[in-house]
Design a protein around this motif. Structure first.
Motif, PDB file in Angstrom:
ATOM      1  N   VAL C  20       0.837  -1.198   0.000  1.00 45.32           N
ATOM      2  CA  VAL C  20       0.000   0.000   0.000  1.00 45.32           C
ATOM      3  C   VAL C  20       0.866   1.241   0.000  1.00 45.32           C
ATOM      4  O   VAL C  20       1.855   1.340   0.705  1.00 45.32           O
ATOM      5  CB  VAL C  20      -0.930  -0.022   1.236  1.00 45.32           C
ATOM      6  CG1 VAL C  20      -1.387   1.369   1.584  1.00 45.32           C
ATOM      7  CG2 VAL C  20      -2.122  -0.912   0.977  1.00 45.32           C
ATOM      8  N   GLU C  21       0.450   2.188  -0.841  1.00 44.51           N
ATOM      9  CA  GLU C  21       1.148   3.475  -0.912  1.00 44.51           C
ATOM     10  C   GLU C  21       0.131   4.577  -0.731  1.00 44.51           C
ATOM     11  O   GLU C  21      -0.964   4.499  -1.259  1.00 44.51           O
ATOM     12  CB  GLU C  21       1.743   3.668  -2.300  1.00 44.51           C
ATOM     13  CG  GLU C  21       3.031   2.962  -2.523  1.00 44.51           C
ATOM     14  CD  GLU C  21       3.931   3.763  -3.438  1.00 44.51           C
ATOM     15  OE1 GLU C  21       5.134   3.640  -3.272  1.00 44.51           O
ATOM     16  OE2 GLU C  21       3.407   4.503  -4.292  1.00 44.51           O
ATOM     17  N   ARG C  22       0.507   5.623  -0.014  1.00 46.86           N
ATOM     18  CA  ARG C  22      -0.371   6.778   0.032  1.00 46.86           C
ATOM     19  C   ARG C  22       0.491   8.003  -0.192  1.00 46.86           C
ATOM     20  O   ARG C  22       1.379   8.300   0.603  1.00 46.86           O
ATOM     21  CB  ARG C  22      -1.096   6.858   1.381  1.00 46.86           C
ATOM     22  CG  ARG C  22      -2.037   8.035   1.525  1.00 46.86           C
ATOM     23  CD  ARG C  22      -3.165   7.978   0.525  1.00 46.86           C
ATOM     24  NE  ARG C  22      -4.168   9.004   0.759  1.00 46.86           N
ATOM     25  CZ  ARG C  22      -4.299  10.108  -0.010  1.00 46.86           C
ATOM     26  NH1 ARG C  22      -3.498  10.305  -1.017  1.00 46.86           N
ATOM     27  NH2 ARG C  22      -5.242  10.976   0.278  1.00 46.86           N
ATOM     28  N   ILE C  23       0.220   8.671  -1.306  1.00 48.54           N
ATOM     29  CA  ILE C  23       1.004   9.851  -1.648  1.00 48.54           C
ATOM     30  C   ILE C  23       0.105  11.071  -1.567  1.00 48.54           C
ATOM     31  O   ILE C  23      -0.968  11.097  -2.146  1.00 48.54           O
ATOM     32  CB  ILE C  23       1.562   9.726  -3.080  1.00 48.54           C
ATOM     33  CG1 ILE C  23       2.344   8.417  -3.185  1.00 48.54           C
ATOM     34  CG2 ILE C  23       2.447  10.908  -3.416  1.00 48.54           C
ATOM     35  CD1 ILE C  23       2.920   8.172  -4.548  1.00 48.54           C
ATOM     36  N   PHE C  24       0.548  12.096  -0.832  1.00 52.32           N
ATOM     37  CA  PHE C  24      -0.201  13.342  -0.759  1.00 52.32           C
ATOM     38  C   PHE C  24       0.443  14.340  -1.699  1.00 52.32           C
ATOM     39  O   PHE C  24       1.645  14.501  -1.726  1.00 52.32           O
ATOM     40  CB  PHE C  24      -0.178  13.904   0.662  1.00 52.32           C
ATOM     41  CG  PHE C  24      -0.971  13.108   1.639  1.00 52.32           C
ATOM     42  CD1 PHE C  24      -0.344  12.255   2.521  1.00 52.32           C
ATOM     43  CD2 PHE C  24      -2.352  13.199   1.668  1.00 52.32           C
ATOM     44  CE1 PHE C  24      -1.076  11.506   3.428  1.00 52.32           C
ATOM     45  CE2 PHE C  24      -3.090  12.461   2.570  1.00 52.32           C
ATOM     46  CZ  PHE C  24      -2.446  11.606   3.445  1.00 52.32           C
ATOM     47  N   GLY C  25      -0.385  15.061  -2.454  1.00 50.54           N
ATOM     48  CA  GLY C  25       0.186  16.025  -3.392  1.00 50.54           C
ATOM     49  C   GLY C  25       0.557  15.315  -4.671  1.00 50.54           C
ATOM     50  O   GLY C  25      -0.027  14.304  -5.031  1.00 50.54           O
ATOM     51  N   GLY C  26       1.532  15.813  -5.360  1.00 49.96           N
ATOM     52  CA  GLY C  26       1.962  15.177  -6.595  1.00 49.96           C
ATOM     53  C   GLY C  26       0.977  15.324  -7.725  1.00 49.96           C
ATOM     54  O   GLY C  26       0.994  14.570  -8.691  1.00 49.96           O
ATOM     55  N   GLU C  27       0.054  16.302  -7.586  1.00 54.31           N
ATOM     56  CA  GLU C  27      -0.919  16.471  -8.675  1.00 54.31           C
ATOM     57  C   GLU C  27      -0.328  17.300  -9.788  1.00 54.31           C
ATOM     58  O   GLU C  27       0.563  18.104  -9.568  1.00 54.31           O
ATOM     59  CB  GLU C  27      -2.160  17.195  -8.138  1.00 54.31           C
ATOM     60  CG  GLU C  27      -2.945  16.395  -7.138  1.00 54.31           C
ATOM     61  CD  GLU C  27      -3.373  17.275  -5.975  1.00 54.31           C
ATOM     62  OE1 GLU C  27      -3.237  18.509  -6.117  1.00 54.31           O
ATOM     63  OE2 GLU C  27      -3.808  16.742  -4.958  1.00 54.31           O
ATOM     64  N   LYS C  28      -0.883  17.096 -10.940  1.00 49.69           N
ATOM     65  CA  LYS C  28      -0.400  17.875 -12.084  1.00 49.69           C
ATOM     66  C   LYS C  28      -0.855  19.314 -11.912  1.00 49.69           C
ATOM     67  O   LYS C  28      -1.989  19.582 -11.558  1.00 49.69           O
ATOM     68  CB  LYS C  28      -1.001  17.316 -13.373  1.00 49.69           C
ATOM     69  CG  LYS C  28      -0.306  16.050 -13.839  1.00 49.69           C
ATOM     70  CD  LYS C  28      -0.348  15.920 -15.361  1.00 49.69           C
ATOM     71  CE  LYS C  28      -1.516  15.082 -15.830  1.00 49.69           C
ATOM     72  NZ  LYS C  28      -1.226  13.667 -15.865  1.00 49.69           N
ATOM     73  N   LYS C  29       0.070  20.226 -12.188  1.00 56.85           N
ATOM     74  CA  LYS C  29      -0.293  21.635 -12.079  1.00 56.85           C
ATOM     75  C   LYS C  29      -0.753  22.143 -13.431  1.00 56.85           C
ATOM     76  O   LYS C  29      -0.548  21.536 -14.456  1.00 56.85           O
ATOM     77  CB  LYS C  29       0.895  22.451 -11.575  1.00 56.85           C
ATOM     78  CG  LYS C  29       1.167  22.284 -10.103  1.00 56.85           C
ATOM     79  CD  LYS C  29       1.919  23.471  -9.543  1.00 56.85           C
ATOM     80  CE  LYS C  29       3.334  23.470 -10.091  1.00 56.85           C
ATOM     81  NZ  LYS C  29       4.231  24.135  -9.137  1.00 56.85           N
ATOM     82  N   LEU C  30      -1.353  23.362 -13.408  1.00 56.15           N
ATOM     83  CA  LEU C  30      -1.965  23.908 -14.609  1.00 56.15           C
ATOM     84  C   LEU C  30      -0.961  24.057 -15.751  1.00 56.15           C
ATOM     85  O   LEU C  30      -1.248  23.778 -16.906  1.00 56.15           O
ATOM     86  CB  LEU C  30      -2.553  25.282 -14.277  1.00 56.15           C
ATOM     87  CG  LEU C  30      -3.832  25.627 -15.060  1.00 56.15           C
ATOM     88  CD1 LEU C  30      -4.886  24.590 -14.775  1.00 56.15           C
ATOM     89  CD2 LEU C  30      -4.333  26.991 -14.653  1.00 56.15           C
ATOM     90  N   PHE C  31       0.237  24.523 -15.403  1.00 49.70           N
ATOM     91  CA  PHE C  31       1.186  24.812 -16.474  1.00 49.70           C
ATOM     92  C   PHE C  31       2.300  23.796 -16.521  1.00 49.70           C
ATOM     93  O   PHE C  31       3.451  24.104 -16.751  1.00 49.70           O
ATOM     94  CB  PHE C  31       1.772  26.217 -16.270  1.00 49.70           C
ATOM     95  CG  PHE C  31       0.727  27.293 -16.357  1.00 49.70           C
ATOM     96  CD1 PHE C  31       0.381  28.006 -15.225  1.00 49.70           C
ATOM     97  CD2 PHE C  31       0.075  27.539 -17.544  1.00 49.70           C
ATOM     98  CE1 PHE C  31      -0.591  28.980 -15.295  1.00 49.70           C
ATOM     99  CE2 PHE C  31      -0.896  28.513 -17.629  1.00 49.70           C
ATOM    100  CZ  PHE C  31      -1.236  29.237 -16.493  1.00 49.70           C
TER     101      PHE C  31
END
Lengths: 645, 314, 335
Positions: C20-31
């Motif tokens: 199991v992995e839980r990553i917070f953040g790491g979302e693609k940004k707008l640019f």
């Protein structure tokens, strides 16, 4: 054993010691005054159709501009001959109705938006708040003007405009509260109980938000009345023949110099109305603020008040010691109750020695530590007896300036939570140099050098760079090291440490304890170490004193007290804590709960929970019997060595 | 730091665009034929047709918006038919007058509000606190337009200390002392409410801050009470008050509309009121846009100041 | 209620956590680019046997609280699977929240904060009964008094509000609420850390009794080693989002394999112990935004070598006695 009562011991529940709601409200005479005026005005307005008033709309040019106290017109007439008194009362009716409606509309839609945005979070929240930001980008009146410009002047349009323009204010406020509440554990618990998001929002969160909504409404209703009056004043609100207070003012403006009463009277009414709402609203807000009910929302003064009876000051003990506390008593006055937080404590600290004070919450250990240098907040705390001698000087009799010299100089503190203890807006370097220069005036660069020295002393790597760091940029362990460095800045003789490692991780805790131990030996500083953990006491303290319900119940060297506890409480306290390496040990819980210190029983405070209690335990004072220079116990039936409770 | 400012500026751009959309939409909500409404009594068939062509009023709404925005970027906000002048010229002239009035007020209310709040908190429950609290309460309960009338009656008419209206004397005026003389009453009236709000907030903020642990630490270090309050407590309280000062700027501008009307100050507020009653809609549009944009930029400034004060926000 | 013998441990795992992995953040940004990512939990595999108490120990930043929320369904893993009694728990959390809540429940750290200050205890305890069971009003009433009796609270407490209770009593209410719908697995996240020492013992004894009475399985999370050792059958030690060591409670602290476990043990103060193992101040957690490639503990470890820094050790790299594993290339007890 089943706990059948809420408060131990089973006495009759005392009358609540916190000020009751009605008492608080009526105590505030201004708020009561406001309420009375408000009620009067509202009654007048409501009763308008029933009162024997002249017709407000009938014009009588022959009677124009009659002054106040004219026959048949107690408040005179306006430029069209209409009776001002009658217009005033009817106008108030309109102003009140419009103001209230606008508030309710704004509150309803604003709160709804705020609730949804705050709870849903994510995209929904961003979308709603962007919309709110757009609307808030307008100074509210601009928006109101623009809306009225488009829709045309009129009272209803003015109402919509004002309501719309105030929706963002509610939305923002409510969103903030909701956001905070959504993260609270009881919301998670509700989710785990099977509730749907809608149920959670309206059944769990809303009841907690409602007081804020009411408070916000009370702050804005006065404002809304002013604003709708303003629009009418500009001619954009109530249109003739309909009149509200604002338009009366606006019409009277043209004849201000010849007949001022036409403008002044409606303005006075607006003022009275809004002022009474605000006065009453303030009073209600103060009541709903839970902190005020606890009687503690007053700002602490710089030093604890000392209220000792003059002939009652105990002399210093014969034992020489750098700190000598004799029969110290500190009390808290909350409402009508007096909490005897420290009920007569004797302590002696020799140079270079480390004395631990152990107790659970409510035992009075922190208050004891804070009382020594007068750091207990003064309303509600007071030192009511005893003396604290620092190298022979009576601290409670010393002047404020002397205490300030000693604080941070001879006696320094290390507190529990370094994040809240360090000022978030100043760098570590600034706070350190301030600690240094307060007691040793020196140039800025010299102070910085000394600060670097101190940081190295507490083994912080890269000391020079750390000077420009802010507290939130450091880890918990680093922050606590900085606090220790600050405490050592002026070669203090006594360090008072209040649970300095409780908020830290176990591996960091041992670093700090080792550091403190090493430093005290190097500098021969005495430490008064407050904790609840016997393990910590073992690691660093030479002697230990155990506190219960505001008094010391046992004292002695660490080894002796831990190996052979004599007071039943000490013994049980040691026994109920699991010990690493002895997993089979049965945890022997202590039944019941500690007494509240505003209702202490006669005799021994531990009697109700003690397995060895005897008849004599519940009456009279029990002294701390010293069996040797350092060993003492406050008990009629102490345990013999090796005996278990 | 510079990066943060740049980011905030960039973030302000969509807000400014949103502003233009809202202003445009509000104007588009005018019932009836817009050209006729705009031209009012000047609505001859030829004028109507010309206006329709200039503003593209016969085209679809989004196209109209782009034409309008295009004009905006070229500095063309249309022409006021009542004043027979480009809207931009009129708006800019009036706006500078309002800036003087509102700017002075904002400075007054910030300084006095902060001071009053600190004194009130430090001398909590003393007579200074009670007086200040009462004055503050009176301040936020008084209709500013009524107060202006009262002040005119007392100081201008009866005592003849200050002029009753206008920005400069008609004869022989125009210099700084003359301006200040005319500025006194309106600026004072305008600051009353905002001073009260800021004083209240500062008091609450100071009381909250004075209960914090780091204030206890400051005392434990042996600092004088003055240092504790003015250096440690005030800085923290300021962080909370600065954004409110930004918002109060909006209320000051709002109040300026009333004050300008009462004192006949030639600012943008009185211009807007007149424009609404004469239905000079292009003037209203231009005025609202300029003031709103200035407000956004001012709040941006307040945000930046707050970030300078509080390193945790970076 | 179930009548299972609590020592039966060969029925297979009740809860199976795999990679199991839980990553917070790491979302693609707008640019383009991504927001910084924190790997709160990485590559974690654990199982919990029916009827046992699994203790989970670690310091701040180790991921134990994240793990707790994942097991209970308050959070979803970024990758990996969690299986409960054969069923995919993550799917269940998404499709049928209530079904999951009937099987797995949670006890919070701060007892008073976990109770809605504006509700009576009756309302709080009835909520799970109303939503998770199909008892009628009479059945619920009966169950309420059963619950109160089980946690040793007087029946008149039902009409009171949370602020009228002490920490220990509030925690019993929290436990009663968790038991209400008859779960099989209880996740206890630092259940006694906020309580006074003398009250801790009361609550721990109560939890012990309830486990026997109702045949429960516990995941007991704490930072306090001695508490964990005294209540657990097996213990998992977590560091920086990964499993450092897993083994029987008796073994793991007497003969630790992983140097971190050893450090924990020797740092914990105990009555009678004068010498604490302590590192110097540069010993800190690695940067969560910039996790090291190899073993996260390597920077602080006196036994590290090149391979430790270069490669992440597998969770069962080192094996001790029965079911005792550690993620270490140079466990204690070897050269």
């Amino acid at each position: 054993m089943t706990e059948t009562t809420l408060s131990a011991p089973a006495k009759t529940k005392p009358r609540s010691s916190r000020p009751g709601t009605l008492a608080l409200l009526l105590n505030n005479s201004l708020a009561t005054g406001g309420l009375i005026v408000l009620v009067l005005i509202c009654l007048l307005a409501l009763a308008a159709p029933l009162l024997p008033l002249a017709d407000p709309d009938v014009t009588a040019p022959a009677d124009r501009l009659m002054p106040v106290f004219s026959e048949g017109h107690p408040l005179g007439t306006d430029h069209l001959g209409r009776d001002i008194l009658s217009r005033l009362i009817w106008g108030t009716r309109v102003s009140l109705a419009v103001g209230l409606s606008a508030t309710i509309i704004a509150a309803f839609f604003g709160s709804l938006l705020g609730l949804v945005a705050g709870y849903a979070g994510g995209r929904t929240d961003t979308l709603i708040m962007r919309g709110i930001d757009m609307v808030m980008a307008f100074p509210y009146i601009l928006l109101a003007l623009a809306i009225v410009a488009v829709l045309g002047p009129g009272l209803l349009n003015a109402l919509y405009a004002i309501a719309l323009v105030n929706i963002p204010f509610f939305a923002r406020n409510i969103r903030g509260i909701t956001l905070g509440l959504s993260r609270r554990e009881f919301v998670d618990a509700a989710r785990l109980s099977g509730k749907s998001p809608v149920q959670i929002l309206f059944l769990e969160i809303l009841p907690n938000v409602l007081p804020v909504i009411v408070i916000t409404m009370s702050t804005t209703v006065g404002w809304m009345i002013l604003e709708t009056a303003g629009l009418s004043f500009l001619g954009l609100g109530a249109q003739p023949p309909q009149a509200d207070l604002g338009s009366m003012l606006g019409e009277g403006r043209k004849i201000l110099f010849t007949a001022p009463h036409v403008s002044i009277i409606p303005g006075l009414m607006i003022f009275a109305l809004v002022m009474s709402i605000n006065l009453f609203g303030d009073g209600v807000r103060d009541i709903l603020d839970p902190r005020l009910r606890a009687g503690s929302l007053t700002r602490p003064v710089s030093r604890t008040a000392v209220e000792r009876a003059v002939g009652d000051i105990p002399a210093p003990s014969e034992k020489s010691g750098v700190l000598d506390v004799r029969q110290m008593r500190t009390e808290f006055q909350i409402g009508s109750s007096v909490y005897k937080a420290v009920g007569g404590v004797d302590l002696n600290l020799a140079e270079g020695e480390c004395l631990g004070i152990v107790g659970e919450s409510g035992s009075g250990k922190s208050v004891t530590a804070m009382s020594i240098m007068g750091l207990v907040p003064t309303p509600p705390g007071r030192i009511v007896g005893g003396a604290a001698y620092l190298d022979g000087e009576d601290l409670f009799a010393a002047g404020d300036k002397r205490i300030r010299d000693l604080r941070g100089g001879s006696v320094a503190y290390v507190f529990q939570d370094p994040l809240s203890t360090l000022h978030p807006l100043f760098t570590v370097g600034d706070q350190l140099t301030e600690a240094i220069t307060t007691h040793q005036p020196m140039s800025g660069s010299k102070a910085r050098d000394k600060a670097i020295e101190l940081l190295s002393l507490v083994r912080i790597p890269n000391a020079r760079e750390r000077l420009s760091a802010y507290p939130h940029e450091l880890s918990g362990g680093m922050r606590q090291r900085v606090c220790i460095a600050m405490a050592l800045a002026n070669d203090a003789k006594v360090l008072i440490a209040d649970e300095p490692t409780t908020a830290l991780d176990v591996t960091v805790q041992s670093q700090i304890l080792t550091l403190m131990n090493g430093l005290r030996r190097e500098r021969n500083a005495a430490i008064l170490f407050i904790t609840h953990d016997f393990g910590v006491v073992s690691a660093i303290c030479d002697r230990v004193a155990v506190m219960y319900a505001g008094r010391i119940v046992e004292t002695g060297t660490t080894e002796d007290v831990l190996a052979n506890p004599r007071h039943p409480y000490t013994a049980k306290l040691i026994e109920c804590v699991p010990v690493l390496g002895e997993p089979e040990r049965r945890l022997d819980a202590i039944e019941g709960r500690p007494p509240v210190v505003n209702n202490l029983p006669a005799g021994c405070a531990f009697a109700d929970r003690c397995p060895r209690v005897g008849a004599s335990c519940r009456s009279g004072e029990i002294d701390l019997e010293m069996s040797s220079d350092t060993r003492g116990v406050r008990c009629f039936f102490p345990l013999a060595p090796g005996e278990t409770a | 730091m510079a990066a943060y400012i740049a980011r905030r500026l960039l973030a302000a751009i969509p807000v400014l665009f949103g502003l233009t959309i809202i202003v445009f939409l509000i104007m588009a909500m005018i019932p009836g034929d817009p050209a006729t409404a705009i031209l009012g009594s000047y609505a001859t068939p030829e004028n109507v047709e010309k206006l329709n062509r200039d503003l593209g009023l016969d085209k679809s709404l989004p196209e109209q918006y782009f034409i309008w925005i295009g004009n905006l970027f070229q500095g063309d906000l249309g022409r006021s038919y009542t004043l027979n002048r480009p809207v931009l010229d009129e708006v800019m002239e009036r706006f500078s007058a309002t800036l003087i009035l509102a700017g002075t007020s904002l400075i007054l209310c910030s300084v006095f509000g902060l001071l009053a709040g600190i004194v009130s908190a430090v001398r909590q429950y003393g007579w200074a606190d009670k007086i200040i609290t009462l004055l503050v309460l009176i301040g936020i309960s008084t209709p500013s337009f009524w107060l202006g009338l009262l002040l005119i009656l007392v100081f201008a008419v009866n005592l003849r200390l200050f002029p009753a209206s206008g920005m400069y004397a008609i004869y022989g005026g125009g210099d700084l002392p003359d301006l200040l003389h005319h500025l006194a009453l309106p600026a004072l009236t305008l600051s009353v409410v905002a001073t009260g709000v800021i004083a209240r907030l500062t008091r609450t903020a100071m009381l909250e801050v004075l209960r914090q642990d780091y204030i206890r630490t400051a005392r434990a270090k042996g600092l004088s009470e003055r240092k504790v309050i003015y250096k440690h407590a005030f800085k923290s309280a300021l962080v909370g008050v600065v954004p409110v000062i930004g918002i109060q700027a909006g209320f000051v501008i709002g109040g300026a509309v009333y004050i300008e009307t009462v004192f006949q100050w030639p600012g943008i507020g009185s211009m807007l009121v007149t424009a609404i009653s004469t239905r000079d809609l292009l003037l209203v549009q231009g005025g609202v846009l300029v003031v709103a944009a200035a407000y956004v930029l001012f709040n941006l400034l307040a945000d930046v100041v707050q970030t300078i004060l509080d390193p945790r926000l970076r | 209620m179930n009548d299972m013998s609590p020592t039966r441990s060969d029925t297979g795992a009740l809860l199976d956590i795999r990679q199991v992995e839980r990553i917070f953040g790491g979302e693609k940004k707008l640019f383009g680019g991504r927001t910084p990512a924190v790997h709160a939990v990485q590559g974690l595999s654990l199982n919990v046997k029916k009827g046992e108490t699994l203790g989970v120990v670690g310091e701040s930043g180790c991921g134990k609280s994240t793990l707790a929320r994942l097991v209970v369904g308050l959070d979803l893993p970024t990758s990996g699977t969690i299986t409960f009694d054969g069923e995919d728990l993550t799917e269940l959390a998404k499709q049928n929240r209530n079904a999951l809540a009937r099987k797995v429940q949670y006890v919070f750290q701060d007892p008073v904060a976990s109770l809605n200050p504006r509700k009576t205890i009756r309302t709080i305890l009835e909520a799970p009964l109303k939503h998770l069971t199909n008892l009628n009003a009479d059945g619920r009433e009966k169950r309420l008094s059963e619950l109160l009796q089980a946690v040793n609270l007087a029946p008149e407490f039902l009409e009171r509000y949370p602020h009228e209770f002490s920490g220990g009593q509030a925690q019993r209410i929290g436990i009663a609420r968790a038991l209400a719908a008859g779960p099989e697995l209880m996740v206890l996240d630092e259940p006694v850390s906020a309580l006074d020492v003398s009250v801790q013992a009361q609550v721990l004894n109560l939890l012990d009794k309830l486990k026997d009475d109702f045949g429960l399985t516990y995941i007991f999370i704490s930072h306090d080693l001695s508490v964990v050792e005294s209540v657990s059958d097996r213990v998992a030690v977590m560091y920086f989002g990964r499993l450092a060591e897993l083994g029987p409670a008796r073994e793991i602290f007497r003969r630790p394999l992983h140097p971190y476990t050893n450090l924990l043990m020797r740092s914990a103060p105990a009555p009678g112990r004068h010498d604490l193992m302590s590192e110097d101040a540069s010993a800190e957690l690695p940067d969560p935004y910039n996790p090291p490639i190899g073993c996260a503990f390597a920077a602080r470890c006196p036994r590290r070598t090149d391979i430790c820094v270069a490669e992440q050790p597998a969770p069962d790299e080192a094996k001790g006695g029965q079911e005792h594993i550690a993620a270490c290339y140079h466990p204690l007890g070897t050269a």
